[in-house]
Design a protein around this motif. Structure first.
Motif, PDB file in Angstrom:
ATOM      1  N   PRO A   1       0.817  -1.085  -0.001  1.00 31.90           N
ATOM      2  CA  PRO A   1      -0.589  -0.409   0.374  1.00 31.90           C
ATOM      3  C   PRO A   1       0.729   1.589  -0.035  1.00 31.90           C
ATOM      4  CG  PRO A   1      -0.117  -0.975   1.982  1.00 31.90           C
ATOM      5  CD  PRO A   1       0.519  -1.998   1.340  1.00 31.90           C
ATOM      6  N   ILE A   2       0.068   2.415  -1.198  1.00 27.22           N
ATOM      7  CA  ILE A   2       1.423   3.765  -0.841  1.00 27.22           C
ATOM      8  C   ILE A   2       0.801   4.306   0.448  1.00 27.22           C
ATOM      9  CG2 ILE A   2       0.769   3.800  -3.374  1.00 27.22           C
ATOM     10  CD1 ILE A   2      -1.919   5.813  -2.451  1.00 27.22           C
ATOM     11  N   SER A   3       1.982   5.023   0.933  1.00 25.89           N
ATOM     12  CA  SER A   3       2.556   5.944   2.651  1.00 25.89           C
ATOM     13  C   SER A   3       1.064   6.416   3.105  1.00 25.89           C
ATOM     14  CB  SER A   3       3.958   6.923   1.855  1.00 25.89           C
ATOM     15  OG  SER A   3       2.737   7.075   1.403  1.00 25.89           O
ATOM     16  N   ALA A   4      -0.089   6.954   2.452  1.00 22.71           N
ATOM     17  CA  ALA A   4      -1.231   8.172   3.061  1.00 22.71           C
ATOM     18  C   ALA A   4      -1.991   6.446   3.886  1.00 22.71           C
ATOM     19  CB  ALA A   4      -1.542   7.762   1.788  1.00 22.71           C
ATOM     20  N   TYR A   5      -1.802   5.191   3.361  1.00 16.94           N
ATOM     21  CA  TYR A   5      -1.919   4.149   3.803  1.00 16.94           C
ATOM     22  C   TYR A   5      -2.214   2.984   5.190  1.00 16.94           C
ATOM     23  CZ  TYR A   5      -5.765   0.676   4.073  1.00 16.94           C
ATOM     24  OH  TYR A   5      -6.709  -0.339   4.749  1.00 16.94           O
ATOM     25  N   ASP A   6      -2.870   4.188   6.596  1.00 16.34           N
ATOM     26  CA  ASP A   6      -3.010   3.337   7.738  1.00 16.34           C
ATOM     27  C   ASP A   6      -3.159   2.162   8.046  1.00 16.34           C
ATOM     28  OD1 ASP A   6      -4.685   3.932  10.671  1.00 16.34           O
ATOM     29  OD2 ASP A   6      -2.177   4.846  10.666  1.00 16.34           O
ATOM     30  N   GLN A   7      -2.722   1.682   8.895  1.00 18.52           N
ATOM     31  CA  GLN A   7      -3.385   0.006   9.712  1.00 18.52           C
ATOM     32  C   GLN A   7      -4.381   0.476   9.953  1.00 18.52           C
ATOM     33  OE1 GLN A   7      -2.678  -2.435   7.690  1.00 18.52           O
ATOM     34  NE2 GLN A   7      -0.599  -1.927   6.746  1.00 18.52           N
ATOM     35  N   ASN A   8      -4.548   1.422  10.666  1.00 16.66           N
ATOM     36  CA  ASN A   8      -5.936   1.427  11.346  1.00 16.66           C
ATOM     37  C   ASN A   8      -7.426   2.138  11.354  1.00 16.66           C
ATOM     38  OD1 ASN A   8      -4.210   0.637  13.859  1.00 16.66           O
ATOM     39  ND2 ASN A   8      -3.686   2.190  14.525  1.00 16.66           N
ATOM     40  N   HIS A   9      -6.834   2.797   9.681  1.00 19.27           N
ATOM     41  CA  HIS A   9      -8.239   4.137   9.852  1.00 19.27           C
ATOM     42  C   HIS A   9      -8.082   3.766   8.043  1.00 19.27           C
ATOM     43  CE1 HIS A   9      -8.497   5.801  13.536  1.00 19.27           C
ATOM     44  NE2 HIS A   9      -7.555   6.108  13.477  1.00 19.27           N
ATOM     45  N   GLY A  10      -7.036   2.910   7.299  1.00 19.32           N
ATOM     46  CA  GLY A  10      -6.602   3.566   6.203  1.00 19.32           C
ATOM     47  C   GLY A  10      -6.327   4.931   5.339  1.00 19.32           C
ATOM     48  N   TYR A  11      -7.280   4.809   3.973  1.00 21.92           N
ATOM     49  CA  TYR A  11      -6.627   5.931   3.723  1.00 21.92           C
ATOM     50  C   TYR A  11      -7.379   7.335   4.496  1.00 21.92           C
ATOM     51  CZ  TYR A  11      -4.832   3.811  -0.140  1.00 21.92           C
ATOM     52  OH  TYR A  11      -3.770   2.709  -0.821  1.00 21.92           O
ATOM     53  N   THR A  12      -7.162   8.449   4.497  1.00 24.33           N
ATOM     54  CA  THR A  12      -8.194   9.191   4.655  1.00 24.33           C
ATOM     55  C   THR A  12      -8.248  10.716   4.179  1.00 24.33           C
ATOM     56  OG1 THR A  12      -7.205   9.553   6.761  1.00 24.33           O
ATOM     57  CG2 THR A  12      -7.790  11.752   6.792  1.00 24.33           C
ATOM     58  N   VAL A  13      -9.365  11.152   3.591  1.00 22.27           N
ATOM     59  CA  VAL A  13      -9.656  12.116   2.204  1.00 22.27           C
ATOM     60  C   VAL A  13     -10.027  14.029   2.756  1.00 22.27           C
ATOM     61  CG1 VAL A  13     -10.902  13.090   0.639  1.00 22.27           C
ATOM     62  CG2 VAL A  13      -9.949  10.508   0.736  1.00 22.27           C
ATOM     63  N   PHE A  14      -9.150  14.637   3.047  1.00 19.40           N
ATOM     64  CA  PHE A  14      -9.569  16.074   3.614  1.00 19.40           C
ATOM     65  C   PHE A  14     -10.232  16.695   1.675  1.00 19.40           C
ATOM     66  CE2 PHE A  14      -5.926  13.938   6.050  1.00 19.40           C
ATOM     67  CZ  PHE A  14      -6.343  14.658   7.254  1.00 19.40           C
ATOM     68  N   THR A  15     -11.597  17.328   3.067  1.00 14.47           N
ATOM     69  CA  THR A  15     -11.956  17.628   2.247  1.00 14.47           C
ATOM     70  C   THR A  15     -12.929  19.913   3.133  1.00 14.47           C
ATOM     71  OG1 THR A  15     -14.559  17.823   0.332  1.00 14.47           O
ATOM     72  CG2 THR A  15     -14.442  16.816   3.154  1.00 14.47           C
ATOM     73  N   ASN A  16     -14.103  19.370   2.319  1.00 14.15           N
ATOM     74  CA  ASN A  16     -14.375  21.386   3.210  1.00 14.15           C
ATOM     75  C   ASN A  16     -15.906  21.253   2.376  1.00 14.15           C
ATOM     76  OD1 ASN A  16     -14.867  23.742   4.195  1.00 14.15           O
ATOM     77  ND2 ASN A  16     -12.670  23.891   3.587  1.00 14.15           N
ATOM     78  N   TYR A  17     -16.473  22.178   2.318  1.00 14.48           N
ATOM     79  CA  TYR A  17     -18.001  22.485   1.372  1.00 14.48           C
ATOM     80  C   TYR A  17     -17.560  22.842   0.251  1.00 14.48           C
ATOM     81  CZ  TYR A  17     -18.589  20.563   6.183  1.00 14.48           C
ATOM     82  OH  TYR A  17     -18.715  20.000   8.071  1.00 14.48           O
ATOM     83  N   SER A  18     -18.927  22.533  -0.444  1.00 16.12           N
ATOM     84  CA  SER A  18     -19.041  23.533  -1.617  1.00 16.12           C
ATOM     85  C   SER A  18     -18.827  24.891  -1.308  1.00 16.12           C
ATOM     86  CB  SER A  18     -20.480  23.015  -2.055  1.00 16.12           C
ATOM     87  OG  SER A  18     -21.215  23.392  -1.630  1.00 16.12           O
ATOM     88  N   GLY A  19     -19.399  25.316  -0.551  1.00 14.97           N
ATOM     89  CA  GLY A  19     -19.403  26.580  -0.646  1.00 14.97           C
ATOM     90  C   GLY A  19     -17.899  27.052  -1.005  1.00 14.97           C
ATOM     91  N   HIS A  20     -17.074  26.734  -0.762  1.00  9.47           N
ATOM     92  CA  HIS A  20     -15.883  27.434  -0.394  1.00  9.47           C
ATOM     93  C   HIS A  20     -14.301  26.675  -1.736  1.00  9.47           C
ATOM     94  CE1 HIS A  20     -14.682  27.946   3.944  1.00  9.47           C
ATOM     95  NE2 HIS A  20     -15.694  26.745   3.631  1.00  9.47           N
ATOM     96  N   TYR A  21     -15.509  26.356  -2.888  1.00  8.75           N
ATOM     97  CA  TYR A  21     -15.191  26.004  -3.673  1.00  8.75           C
ATOM     98  C   TYR A  21     -16.062  26.217  -5.594  1.00  8.75           C
ATOM     99  CZ  TYR A  21     -17.470  21.915  -4.477  1.00  8.75           C
ATOM    100  OH  TYR A  21     -17.818  21.168  -5.051  1.00  8.75           O
ATOM    101  N   LEU A  22     -17.210  26.789  -4.988  1.00 13.03           N
ATOM    102  CA  LEU A  22     -18.335  26.789  -6.159  1.00 13.03           C
ATOM    103  C   LEU A  22     -19.159  27.345  -5.161  1.00 13.03           C
ATOM    104  CD1 LEU A  22     -19.223  26.569  -8.745  1.00 13.03           C
ATOM    105  CD2 LEU A  22     -20.935  24.350  -8.292  1.00 13.03           C
ATOM    106  N   ASN A  23     -18.995  29.090  -5.345  1.00 11.97           N
ATOM    107  CA  ASN A  23     -20.010  30.059  -4.590  1.00 11.97           C
ATOM    108  C   ASN A  23     -20.603  31.091  -5.419  1.00 11.97           C
ATOM    109  OD1 ASN A  23     -21.587  31.756  -3.005  1.00 11.97           O
ATOM    110  ND2 ASN A  23     -19.923  31.556  -1.500  1.00 11.97           N
ATOM    111  N   LEU A  24     -21.994  30.124  -5.919  1.00 11.91           N
ATOM    112  CA  LEU A  24     -22.679  31.073  -6.825  1.00 11.91           C
ATOM    113  C   LEU A  24     -24.029  31.770  -6.488  1.00 11.91           C
ATOM    114  CD1 LEU A  24     -23.440  27.520  -9.074  1.00 11.91           C
ATOM    115  CD2 LEU A  24     -22.906  29.254  -9.460  1.00 11.91           C
ATOM    116  N   HIS A  25     -23.722  32.323  -4.861  1.00 10.79           N
ATOM    117  CA  HIS A  25     -24.577  32.943  -4.218  1.00 10.79           C
ATOM    118  C   HIS A  25     -23.970  33.219  -2.607  1.00 10.79           C
ATOM    119  CE1 HIS A  25     -28.450  34.077  -2.401  1.00 10.79           C
ATOM    120  NE2 HIS A  25     -29.077  34.267  -3.493  1.00 10.79           N
ATOM    121  N   PRO A  26     -24.462  34.488  -2.298  1.00 13.50           N
ATOM    122  CA  PRO A  26     -23.745  34.361  -1.451  1.00 13.50           C
ATOM    123  C   PRO A  26     -24.257  33.441  -0.111  1.00 13.50           C
ATOM    124  CG  PRO A  26     -24.849  35.876  -2.351  1.00 13.50           C
ATOM    125  CD  PRO A  26     -24.967  35.111  -3.066  1.00 13.50           C
TER     126      PRO A  26
END
Length: 697
Positions: free
Chosen positions: A180-205
């Motif tokens: 497995p690639i280095s990002a794989y943790d034996q206890n938790h597997g892979y972790t994807v860090f993410t945010n909410y849609s308003g932080h990258y696609l803001n069509l309305h205030p």
């Protein structure tokens, strides 16, 4: 109001033998049946049942044999194929899920229920199975100590934006079990860090509120509420007729609206817009979600004109759906309900129902929701259902199998769309129109003779963002070995709002020893223009924070509470794998299993609004009034039919006979008069939002 659910005698008899099955075994079955819902089941112990079980040959194993006949009739019509999109708000899909649910519900023994579930897991559409099976787990009395894992881990597609799903598939393709690639943790597997849609696609205030609109805990809470109280379910048939579901409908949505309004104020926004069917809908919505089959959720452009909506306007009313005339239907139904409130009398099949009787709020709630307990659901309709289709800007179905529902047409995703709150504000205003016609509380109605709240002290209120982890392994496709060994894991890390624990002290002076009820509310003080909100209007913005019985003694009574003492909000639920490990421990005899801690509450994280860095003023309102026990029937338990889930108060829903939102369940006319009541107390404070919770002055 009633807490205790009246069970059908036949249902109790039907489930009697299930008590012999260990609860840990039942919990394990539930987890396995919901694992990797979008791929065929591969567990070898299921093979024979999946291939050979025949419902028709086991009709005697169901306490209501006609449900088998209904299944056989519908089978000739054709069930939704696997892989197709399911929506409970599309009538043909709802009919199918009800038929499957009834097979689950009326199975006499756990063995019959389990065999039916294994067979259905293999043969039925994934969405149909998930909904029907989850309903059965919630509503069968023999499953009351079993819990459902978080829906955002069962079906991550409906809770995480498409880039999260894509990243999960990418990591799965790159994964090598031997190296497995280095990002794989034996206890938790892979972790994807993410945010909410308003932080990258803001069509309305308003999309800057995506941290709240898209919160997995709030959306899961709403999904589970609608499992416990399905809009199509008859309370008499399924044993919760003692619950005032219509009144609870009002409380749920009025509290959701009030919470969202405070969140808007924390971000510089004001009133939730008033929805007018004849004016363009200003607020656009791009869901950033994708169905498991790759189809994107429909989006709504800005300033749409509902009366000119191409995909609905002028299309025929046919077997495809009744949505073709949504625009006309919802206006007809709204006018009829409004007229009924003005007249004060419902004429139902020659029988007159007075809308201003003591139980009328519950009747009105059933009427507005259009559930089977409504006095006349055909005439007054279901505004909310058809409005969701219209406002979601979804398409009419191509045929009975191919639909493209909007976010508003799934309970899991409804709260993500800002227009949800505009719609339900419009619906709640119908309730307020009714409430303003009722007699207001007098001084004698509100005063608690001999009792005075003399002071309130509250710690500094601080909110912050912290990371929340949820396992989304179910979103990827596992090999048979990976599934059996449970060897591949991937989780999402996403910041969510939280608050520092806080204490508050209420000092009550009483002339004698007496039992009381203490309620604590929070509400804004100023609007977005820093104008004071008069109590005459602010009563509808009150959010219930705490609710408990307290034995007052003669003299001074210092009542100290911590924010975690409140039974109205719940901690973060355990993940799928945490539940699984606890279940294995109980199954092996090394631990015990209890479902008591796993109620689906409104998230404790969102007990307070976000606030601002400089501190946003809010009002805490304390009400102390006499304890009058609720009249109940039968016995109560910690969960299940006898102590049904409720979205604001769980465990024991109602601890007294007063309305849940009392004293703010009716309009307030004279603010000065209101402030002169000695057993009520108002306290002003601020809510601060900080970047780093470790640096708080």
């Amino acid at each position: 109001m009633k807490l205790v659910q009246v069970l059908l005698v036949a249902a109790l008899c039907a489930f009697a033998s299930s008590s012999e099955v260990p609860i840990a075994k039942i919990q394990k079955d539930v987890l396995l049946l919901l694992a990797h819902i979008n791929q065929p089941p591969m567990y070898p112990q299921w093979t024979k049942t999946m291939e050979t079980y025949n419902v028709s040959l086991h009709a005697s194993e169901y306490s209501k044999p006609e449900v088998v006949h209904q299944y056989e009739l519908y089978e000739s019509y054709g069930f939704l194929p696997k892989g197709e999109i399911f929506s409970v708000m599309y009538q043909p899909h709802l009919n199918q899920s009800i038929i499957l649910f009834e097979l689950f519900y009326y199975a006499k023994t756990y063995e019959a229920f389990y065999n039916t579930a294994v067979w259905a897991r293999y043969h039925f559409n994934e969405g149909v199975f998930l909904y029907a099976y989850s309903l059965a787990v919630v509503h069968r009395p023999d499953m009351q100590d079993v819990i459902l894992p978080p829906i955002y881990e069962i079906y991550p597609y409906y809770f995480y934006n498409v880039e999260v799903i894509q990243q999960a598939f990418k990591l799965k393709q790159m994964h090598n079990p031997q190296h497995p690639i280095s990002a794989y943790d034996q206890n938790h597997g892979y972790t994807v860090f993410t945010n909410y849609s308003g932080h990258y696609l803001n069509l309305h205030p308003e999309q800057s509120l995506s941290y709240y609109l898209e919160d997995v805990g709030i959306n899961a809470f709403y999904y589970y509420y609608n499992l416990y109280y399905p809009f199509w379910m008859s309370s008499k048939e399924y044993g919760f007729a003692a619950v005032n579901r219509g009144e609870e409908y009002f409380v749920l949505y009025s509290q959701l609206i009030a919470k969202y309004y405070m969140e808007r104020l924390s971000n510089g926004f004001g009133e939730i817009q008033y929805l007018n069917w004849d004016l363009p809908i200003e607020t656009p919505y791009y869901p950033s979600l994708e169905y498991p089959n790759g189809l994107e959720f429909p989006y709504r452009p800005p300033f749409v004109k509902l009366q000119e909506y191409y995909y609905n306007y002028g299309q025929t009313w046919s077997w495809k759906s009744n949505y073709g005339y949504s625009y006309n239907l919802i206006q007809d139904w709204e006018r009829r309900i409004s007229d009924a409130i003005d007249y004060g009398v419902l004429n139902v099949h020659g029988q007159k129902i007075n809308l201003y009787d003591s139980d009328a709020l519950n009747i009105l709630g059933n009427l507005i929701e259009g559930n089977p307990d409504s006095p006349n659901s055909e005439f007054y309709g279901m505004i909310w259902l058809y409005a969701r289709h219209l406002l979601g800007y979804s398409y009419q179905p191509l045929d009975k199998y191919h639909i493209a529902p909007s976010a508003l047409e799934h309970f899991e995703t409804s709260l993500r769309d800002p227009v949800f709150y505009q719609l339900y504000k419009k619906i709640i205003l119908l309730f307020y129109k009714y409430l303003y016609k009722l007699p207001f509380y007098s001084y004698d109605d509100l005063v608690f003779p001999g009792v005075e709240v003399v002071g309130v002290e509250i710690d500094k209120l601080v909110t912050y963002d912290d990371y929340f982890y949820s396992d989304i392994s179910n979103v990827v496709y596992d090999t048979k070995d990976e599934l059996l060994q449970d060897s591949f894991h991937i989780r999402v890390a996403q910041t969510r709002l939280n608050h520092k624990p806080f204490n508050y002290k209420i000092t009550v002076k009483s002339e004698k020893a007496v039992q009381s009820v203490v309620k604590v509310f929070i509400a804004p003080i100023y609007d977005e223009y820093n104008r004071y909100i008069n109590m005459t209007y602010n009563f509808m913005n009150m959010v219930l924070l705490d609710y408990f019985v307290y034995d007052l003694k003669a003299g001074q009574n210092p009542i100290t509470r911590n924010s975690y003492d409140s039974q109205l909000y719940g901690k973060d639920p355990l993940s799928y794998h945490e539940i699984y490990q606890q279940m294995l421990s109980a199954e092996s005899g090394k631990g015990s299993w209890s479902a008591d801690q796993y109620y689906w509450y409104f998230p404790h994280r969102y007990m307070l609004p976000q606030g601002t860095p400089s501190g946003l003023p809010f009002q805490f309102y304390v009400a102390v009034y006499p304890y009058v026990p609720e009249k109940t029937e039968g016995s109560s338990s910690s969960r299940g039919f006898e102590s049904f889930f409720y979205p604001i108060v769980n465990g024991k829903q109602f601890i007294d006979s007063y309305p849940l939102l009392y004293p703010f369940d009716k309009p307030i006319v004279y603010e000065k008069f209101w402030h002169g009541i000695p057993n009520f107390y108002s306290y002003e404070t601020k809510v601060y939002h900080v970047e780093d919770v470790n640096v708080v002055h």
